[in-house]
Design a protein around this motif. Structure first.
Motif, mmCIF file in Angstrom:
data_model
loop_
_atom_site.group_PDB
_atom_site.id
_atom_site.type_symbol
_atom_site.label_atom_id
_atom_site.label_comp_id
_atom_site.label_asym_id
_atom_site.label_seq_id
_atom_site.Cartn_x
_atom_site.Cartn_y
_atom_site.Cartn_z
ATOM 1 N N ALA A 6 28.406 44.033 38.101
ATOM 2 C CA ALA A 6 29.112 42.821 38.478
ATOM 3 C C ALA A 6 28.711 41.679 37.558
ATOM 4 O O ALA A 6 27.521 41.432 37.325
ATOM 5 C CB ALA A 6 28.808 42.468 39.928
ATOM 6 N N LEU A 9 30.250 35.503 39.253
ATOM 7 C CA LEU A 9 31.327 35.353 40.226
ATOM 8 C C LEU A 9 32.021 34.014 40.062
ATOM 9 O O LEU A 9 31.397 32.997 39.732
ATOM 10 C CB LEU A 9 30.768 35.489 41.642
ATOM 11 C CG LEU A 9 30.081 36.821 41.961
ATOM 12 C CD1 LEU A 9 29.567 36.826 43.387
ATOM 13 C CD2 LEU A 9 31.027 37.986 41.722
ATOM 14 N N ARG A 26 44.959 37.816 37.083
ATOM 15 C CA ARG A 26 43.995 38.924 37.047
ATOM 16 C C ARG A 26 44.696 40.270 37.228
ATOM 17 O O ARG A 26 44.231 41.283 36.719
ATOM 18 C CB ARG A 26 42.930 38.726 38.125
ATOM 19 C CG ARG A 26 42.000 37.563 37.861
ATOM 20 C CD ARG A 26 41.107 37.827 36.656
ATOM 21 N NE ARG A 26 40.118 38.833 36.954
ATOM 22 C CZ ARG A 26 38.910 38.575 37.430
ATOM 23 N NH1 ARG A 26 38.542 37.310 37.673
ATOM 24 N NH2 ARG A 26 38.049 39.539 37.656
ATOM 25 N N GLU A 107 36.441 37.242 42.917
ATOM 26 C CA GLU A 107 36.189 38.674 42.796
ATOM 27 C C GLU A 107 36.236 39.363 44.157
ATOM 28 O O GLU A 107 36.754 40.477 44.284
ATOM 29 C CB GLU A 107 34.837 38.917 42.127
ATOM 30 C CG GLU A 107 34.808 38.629 40.629
ATOM 31 C CD GLU A 107 34.856 37.133 40.322
ATOM 32 O OE1 GLU A 107 35.202 36.771 39.191
ATOM 33 O OE2 GLU A 107 34.551 36.334 41.230
ATOM 34 N N GLN A 111 38.910 42.327 45.225
ATOM 35 C CA GLN A 111 38.468 43.614 45.737
ATOM 36 C C GLN A 111 39.116 43.914 47.088
ATOM 37 O O GLN A 111 39.529 45.042 47.361
ATOM 38 C CB GLN A 111 36.943 43.629 45.875
ATOM 39 C CG GLN A 111 36.380 44.957 46.326
ATOM 40 C CD GLN A 111 36.692 46.077 45.356
ATOM 41 O OE1 GLN A 111 36.305 46.032 44.193
ATOM 42 N NE2 GLN A 111 37.415 47.087 45.821
#
Length: 515
Positions: A6, A9, A26, A107, A111
């Motif tokens: 990761a 963020l 995105r 993020e 997800q």
């Protein structure tokens, strides 16, 4: 998602349109991303938006439990503070979804969208609500395709991991069944669930499973085979060291024995670890039939496995080097059959085995309507034609046919595939060295088997390194009655080794003939 993969963020912006544009960018402007802006009576002075990925959500749930409440209901005066906790008020008083949570980064929102959830945003709030609306077209629970039994449950796992977990929960109705979810895969972010029975499974094995899963770093996981190759103890071995099944009752039985199950979203096959060599000879039906019938069938499986690996090699060795071991009548018959055959026994056997393997693979890959017919007709026609043409002998056709039939007796496909490969090694050694080559090959195979481990458990347990307590042989070569199987496999569950208090049969109730 693995934490080590990761990056930094990105916090959500207070601007609703900026957040929606960032999500669109995105996803590269993908056509299945739905962004719906609207105003609601619940907050008339604020613009709201709902974002989801079409096709992996339940549209009816979104309409009835999200959109309709947001657009028709009003918040109580005490619940809404202007410019303040709007999302909290919507969650507590408006949205009628059981599972709902907050996220504050881009993020996390992305997800959740790819997981089949919907994102609810409000202008002026640097956060978002996540509602559980998973759905879409999926395959329903049906009869298992690869592991069928005559007596027993007739439902199998599907490609939805949540449905698969629920099938296990319906069997093991205990709070000791612990389930932990992981994300594996940089691009797929596949859901991987680890299931075990707390108090029964060895905690060191559970921690080792977690450690090996956390070390996986790959772009995507599409099937349990990806996971299996990463977490197995020994890579360079033909023998499978993890068991897989698409039957919920098989997985539940493994959990009750102290094993750990690993599920991957998108596949109906579930991994179980640790496992032993003898586990691959046990069918779910062994535990539903009478113990005497189950024991007889299990012994047949062991015998068939030995035949599948050794029969062609023994035939080659006897006919090539050790003819004196055959009765005179049989030797004369085989010699008459081989008269005019241009190839030695090894080449003859290799030709027939390779032909059968090609037919088997063709039958599997062709459409189901004609696949079995092609494989059967091909075997009959080619075998008969080869004998008439004088390429192979009739005895070799019988040997290869019986070997193939014996290979189908195995309940686990991956162990049956192992015997198919090892068979060729034994045939080559028998063709070069005779019985001595077979003996050396079997010896090396046994040495290799005793050296294998499955999450630290000896692969040949309890046969090797040897039994430690009385009773653990009762479910290896034969199956004793359920009332006599007291102990679990001790290498799997040392903390809770007993299935039941004692090994005595409950007394039967005697009914008197007198009134």
């Amino acid at each position: 998602m693995n934490k080590k993969n990761a990056g930094p963020l990105t916090p959500l912006s207070p601007s609703l349109h900026a957040n929606a544009e960032a999500i669109r960018n995105r996803f590269g402007g993908s056509c299945d991303i739905v962004v719906r802006f609207f105003r609601s009576d619940a907050a008339p002075d604020r613009e709201l938006a709902i974002i989801y990925v079409s096709g992996i959500v339940d549209a009816e749930t979104i309409n009835e439990s999200v959109m309709e409440p947001l657009m028709s209901l009003k918040l109580p005066q005490h619940a809404y503070v202007k410019g303040g906790k709007l999302l909290e008020a919507l969650r507590n008083c408006v949205v009628s979804i059981g599972s709902i949570k907050d996220v504050s980064t881009l993020e996390e929102a992305l997800q959740c969208l790819t997981d089949g959830l919907c994102v609810i945003m409000a202008d002026g709030s640097p956060a978002a609500l996540i509602a559980e609306v998973c759905g879409g077209e999926q395959r329903g629970v049906t009869i298992p395709q690869t592991q069928t039994v005559i007596r027993g449950p007739q439902h199998g796992f599907v490609e939805n991991i949540r449905v698969n977990i629920s099938l296990i929960r319906r069997i093991i109705r205990s709070s000791d069944l612990h389930i932990q979810m992981h994300k594996i895969g940089r691009q797929t972010h596949s859901n991987v669930a680890v299931l075990y029975l707390h108090g029964t499974a060895d905690e060191s094995i559970v921690k080792e499973v977690y450690r090996r899963l956390a070390a996986i770093d790959i772009d995507g996981v599409l099937e349990t085979g990806y996971i299996e190759e990463f977490i197995q103890d020994e890579t360079f071995t033909l023998f499978p060291t993890l068991l897989n099944s698409e039957r919920p009752d098989t997985v539940a039985a493994a959990l009750l024995e102290g094993r750990v199950a690993i599920m991957v979203d998108g596949t109906p096959l579930v991994l179980m670890a640790p496992t032993t060599f003898f586990t691959f000879f046990q069918s779910p039906e062994d535990y539903y039939q009478r113990f005497d019938i189950a024991s007889f069938v299990r012994i047949i499986r062991y015998a068939a496995y030995v035949v599948a690996m050794l029969l062609p090699a023994l035939y080659i060795a006897v006919t090539t080097y050790h003819q004196e071991m055959l009765p005179t009548t049989l030797l004369i018959s085989l010699a008459a059959q081989r008269e005019g055959i241009p190839f030695p026994g090894l080449i003859e056997a290799l030709l027939m085995e390779m032909t059968f393997e090609v037919l088997r693979e063709a039958g599997l890959r062709m459409p189901r309507a004609i696949g079995p017919a092609i494989s059967i007709v091909g075997a009959l026609v080619l075998g008969q034609s080869a004998v008439q043409a004088g390429i192979v002998s009739a005895g070799m056709v019988i040997i290869v046919s019986f070997t193939a039939i014996s290979n189908f007796v195995m309940p686990e496909f991956n162990m049956a595939a192992t015997s198919r490969i090892i068979r060729f090694v034994y045939m080559l050694m028998a063709g070069v060295f005779g019985f001595f080559g077979i003996f050396i090959s079997v010896l090396f195979t046994l040495i290799h088997l005793t050296s294998l481990r499955s999450f630290g458990v000896p692969y040949m347990s309890p046969l090797a390194p040897g039994p430690t307590k009385q009773g653990i042989w009762r479910d290896v070569f034969i199956r004793l009655p359920w009332w006599a199987i007291v102990l679990r496999p001790l290498d799997l569950s040392l903390r809770n080794p007993k299935r039941r208090p004692n090994g005595r049969k409950p007394p039967a109730q005697r009914h008197s003939d007198k009134p």
